[in-house]
Design a protein around this motif. Structure first.
Motif, short mmCIF file in Angstrom:
data_model
loop_
_atom_site.label_atom_id
_atom_site.label_comp_id
_atom_site.label_asym_id
_atom_site.label_seq_id
_atom_site.Cartn_x
_atom_site.Cartn_y
_atom_site.Cartn_z
N ASP A 357 0.83 -1.15 -0.01
CA ASP A 357 0.00 0.00 0.05
C ASP A 357 0.97 1.04 -0.27
O ASP A 357 2.16 1.24 0.00
N GLU A 358 0.09 2.17 0.16
CA GLU A 358 1.07 3.65 -0.02
C GLU A 358 1.82 3.84 1.19
O GLU A 358 2.74 4.72 1.20
N TRP A 359 1.81 2.82 2.17
CA TRP A 359 2.71 3.19 3.62
C TRP A 359 3.83 1.89 3.59
O TRP A 359 4.25 1.76 4.50
N LEU A 360 3.91 1.35 2.33
CA LEU A 360 4.93 0.32 2.00
C LEU A 360 4.66 -1.00 2.94
O LEU A 360 5.47 -1.76 2.91
N MET A 490 6.38 5.75 15.38
CA MET A 490 5.37 4.81 15.49
C MET A 490 4.62 4.88 16.59
O MET A 490 3.53 4.86 16.78
N LYS A 491 5.36 5.08 17.88
CA LYS A 491 4.66 5.05 19.32
C LYS A 491 3.91 6.56 19.17
O LYS A 491 2.79 6.46 19.58
N ASN A 495 -1.25 7.97 19.08
CA ASN A 495 -1.97 9.03 19.74
C ASN A 495 -2.04 10.14 19.12
O ASN A 495 -3.17 10.72 19.18
N ASN A 496 -1.17 10.53 18.14
CA ASN A 496 -1.21 11.84 17.33
C ASN A 496 -1.03 11.47 16.01
O ASN A 496 0.03 11.59 15.36
N PRO A 497 -1.96 10.86 15.17
CA PRO A 497 -1.70 10.40 13.79
C PRO A 497 -1.50 11.71 13.18
O PRO A 497 -2.17 12.90 13.38
N GLU A 498 -0.71 11.71 11.84
CA GLU A 498 -0.46 12.78 11.11
C GLU A 498 -1.01 12.82 9.74
O GLU A 498 -0.66 13.63 8.99
N GLY A 499 -1.50 11.72 9.57
CA GLY A 499 -1.85 11.09 7.93
C GLY A 499 -3.30 11.73 7.75
O GLY A 499 -3.91 12.45 8.56
N ARG A 510 -1.99 7.09 10.42
CA ARG A 510 -0.84 7.11 11.46
C ARG A 510 0.12 7.97 10.65
O ARG A 510 0.81 8.93 11.41
N PHE A 511 0.37 8.06 9.34
CA PHE A 511 1.28 8.39 8.63
C PHE A 511 0.91 8.99 7.43
O PHE A 511 -0.34 8.59 6.83
N ARG A 512 1.74 10.18 6.82
CA ARG A 512 1.49 10.58 5.49
C ARG A 512 1.75 9.42 4.51
O ARG A 512 3.05 8.74 4.70
N PRO A 513 1.01 9.11 3.31
CA PRO A 513 1.49 8.19 2.44
C PRO A 513 2.97 8.44 1.85
O PRO A 513 3.44 9.53 1.70
N PHE A 514 3.61 7.71 1.37
CA PHE A 514 4.98 7.62 0.76
C PHE A 514 4.71 8.59 -0.65
O PHE A 514 3.77 8.16 -1.37
#
Length: 583
Positions: A357-360, A490-491, A495-499, A510-514
């Motif tokens: 997926d876009e997060w590898l 990761m940790k 609690n603070n997702p940025e995606g 949790r994260f922005r996609p690559f």
């Protein structure tokens, strides 16, 4: 004394019972603590490597491969947060873009390699490395089966198992032969340092054999006929390097063979360097023609024997055979057997490489990541989620979207689906309002609101901009850096997702996609001339681009040691020429 006699009896028990774990216990008297390390062996003789109790609370990350993707991941990972273990059949990182230079002695092999243990030694946490080959991935039990590298000693291969919490697959790819008969037996590849060294020795063998007194003129021509199959960047650069080696150095050492050398580039497509701008392609073909390099366009290799290479001319389907002295096969990449076996396990048997997926993350395996040449990102289409996107964007639940609601949602849409941004850029649209105008077919929209059907129409063509990322060192390095940053956060990201928002679900990713950022590409063409294609449609061809190539490749070296060695090799070549010794 009773304690020590107990350990002595236990040790004898373990020695006579291989199925038990061998335990080493060390008392830290000053700290009053205890550290234990276990190395268990199953009944079938396969070792199962486990972590020490000191790092029992840390998640175990196993990295397979030390190429561009794996090394980039290791360099950027905060290894103090994880128990990191690396498995690779080679104990070094190689700067593969300079492999064509190694084949002709422009750069020495050890100048472009860095021991992987030196790289991981600089990290804050302890990283374990094993020189072994991964032969099987068990995603269900989270174990990796490995074979020791037989080249490091004369002992037979030994198996061991490594368990993991997170697995990072960066095994790269192998040369793709397209099942052409005779390729594996008679051709050279150019994927590893060993390949470049073999080619270098083979080139000198051809010249030494051609200089023997008992050969005819035609036999000498055959020995000095070098065929490169594949008109991509690697094949073209090797052809250019070989031409410079012959014309600048070998012609002086073998004066009786002057004019007998022939270099042929075989390309099945319509042009060489087809992934470059047409201006570069045209210039490269014209320059090769001036240099006497024979470029055969539209020729498909049918088979390769130990003396001849057989080709089929596409338009007429005619078959022709050409004698050769050496063949280098550079026609793309294929999947490694361990990856093919893993794809069968997870239901991806019909694919060419691993789908992520876009997060590898490998599709179907939450704790397995794949990057580099062994994987490709399966970008999700906008039209698959169009109803969910419309529902989230329609904040007032009116069943229609205002221009403002569309503008508020477009940033999240572009972040989640990069093809939307590419579509706006390629169509030269200033903002999302232009997209709405175009979908309605007017200079101005008839209404300020869109229903679901009009919304679908507005985004109906954006998926046409989806592209598969090329299998290059640039892509692999950026993927490794991105994944390491995700692991470092990761940790916190729990609690603070940025995606972006989850259009099919609640909350945010949790994260922005690559997101791949293309920094340009080079094509050295010999004679101190290089073609450069940089972002913004900036094309440069000539000596100035060659010096830019020198600067970029020197700066991209993995350490100051290799950087200085490569610069020294370039300077040595300028002053003394290339070394023609067969070592």
């Amino acid at each position: 004394m009773r304690v020590f006699s107990f350990f002595e009896r236990s040790a004898r028990t373990f020695q006579h019972s291989p199925s038990y774990a061998k335990i080493i216990v060390i008392f830290a008297i000053s700290g009053g603590g205890l550290v234990a390390y276990s190395d268990s062996r199953s009944d079938n003789g396969v070792y199962n490597v486990k972590s020490s109790q000191v790092d029992a609370k840390k998640k175990k990350v196993v990295v397979l491969g030390t190429g561009w993707a794996g090394t980039s991941f290791l360099k950027n990972l905060d290894s103090s947060q994880y128990d990191v273990q690396v498995v690779s059949p080679r104990n070094y990182f190689a700067f593969t873009p300079l492999l064509p230079s190694v084949t002709c002695g422009t750069v020495e092999p050890r100048s472009i390699v860095e021991p992987i243990r030196k790289i991981i030694k600089k990290k804050s946490g302890e990283i374990q490395f094993w020189e072994a080959e991964c032969v099987k991935i068990d995603a269900i039990n989270k174990k990796v089966q490995c074979l020791s590298n037989p080249s490091i000693n004369s002992e037979p291969k030994k198996e061991f198992l490594v368990d993991y919490d997170y697995l990072v697959i960066a095994l790269g790819a192998r040369a793709n032969t397209f099942n052409t008969p005779g390729v594996v037996e008679n051709c050279h590849f150019l994927k590893e340092i060993e390949d470049a060294q073999k080619i270098r020795r083979s080139v000198m063998d051809c010249f030494e054999k051609a200089s023997l007194p008992n050969l005819s003129h035609e036999e000498r021509r055959t020995k000095l006929h070098f065929v490169i199959v594949g008109g991509g960047p690697t094949g073209v650069e090797f052809a250019a390097e070989l031409h410079d080696f012959v014309s600048e150095d070998l012609v002086k050492l073998y004066p009786t063979l002057q004019g007998l050398t022939k270099i042929t580039v075989v390309e099945a497509g319509d042009h060489i360097l087809s992934m470059f701008d047409k201006r570069i392609t045209t210039f490269a073909e014209e320059k090769f023609q001036r240099d006497g390099i024979d470029v055969k366009i539209g020729y498909q290799v049918v088979s390769v024997s130990d003396k001849d290479i057989t080709m089929k001319v596409k338009p007429k389907a005619e078959i022709c055979s050409v004698p050769y002295g050496m063949v280098v096969w550079s026609t793309g990449i294929g999947t490694r057997p361990v990856i093919m076996d893993f794809m069968k396990q997870i239901g991806q048997a019909n694919r060419r490489v691993l789908a992520t997926d876009e997060w590898l993350r490998v599709e179907g395996c939450d704790s397995v990541y794949a990057l580099g040449d062994c994987a490709t990102i399966q970008q999700r289409k906008v039209m698959e989620d169009i109803a969910a996107i419309f529902k989230i964007a329609d904040k007032d639940k009116s069943g229609t979207l205002t221009v403002k609601e569309f503008q508020d949602a477009i940033d999240d849409i572009c972040e989640r689906y990069p093809q939307v941004e590419l579509y706006l850029k390629n169509k030269k649209m200033r903002d999302v309002v232009d997209l709405l105008y175009t979908s309605k077919g007017n200079d101005k929209p008839e209404s300020k609101e869109l229903d679901i059907e009009e919304f679908k129409t507005a985004l109906s063509e954006v998926d046409s901009q989806m592209k598969i990322l090329p299998a290059t060192a640039q892509v692999a390095a950026q993927e490794g850096t991105y994944l390491a940053r995700c692991f470092n956060r990761m940790k916190d990201a729990e609690n603070n997702p940025e995606g972006p928002p989850r259009f099919r679900g609640t909350g945010r990713h949790r994260f922005r996609p690559f997101r791949y950022r293309h920094l340009g590409q080079f094509a050295p063409l010999g004679g101190e001339q290089t073609a450069a294609q940089l972002p913004g449609d900036w094309i440069s061809i000539g000596r100035s681009s060659q010096w830019l190539w020198y600067s970029v490749y020197a700066s991209k070296q993995v350490s100051w040691r290799t950087r200085m060695l490569v610069i020294y090799d370039w300077a040595r070549r300028f002053i003394f020429g290339r070394d023609s010794s067969r070592i």
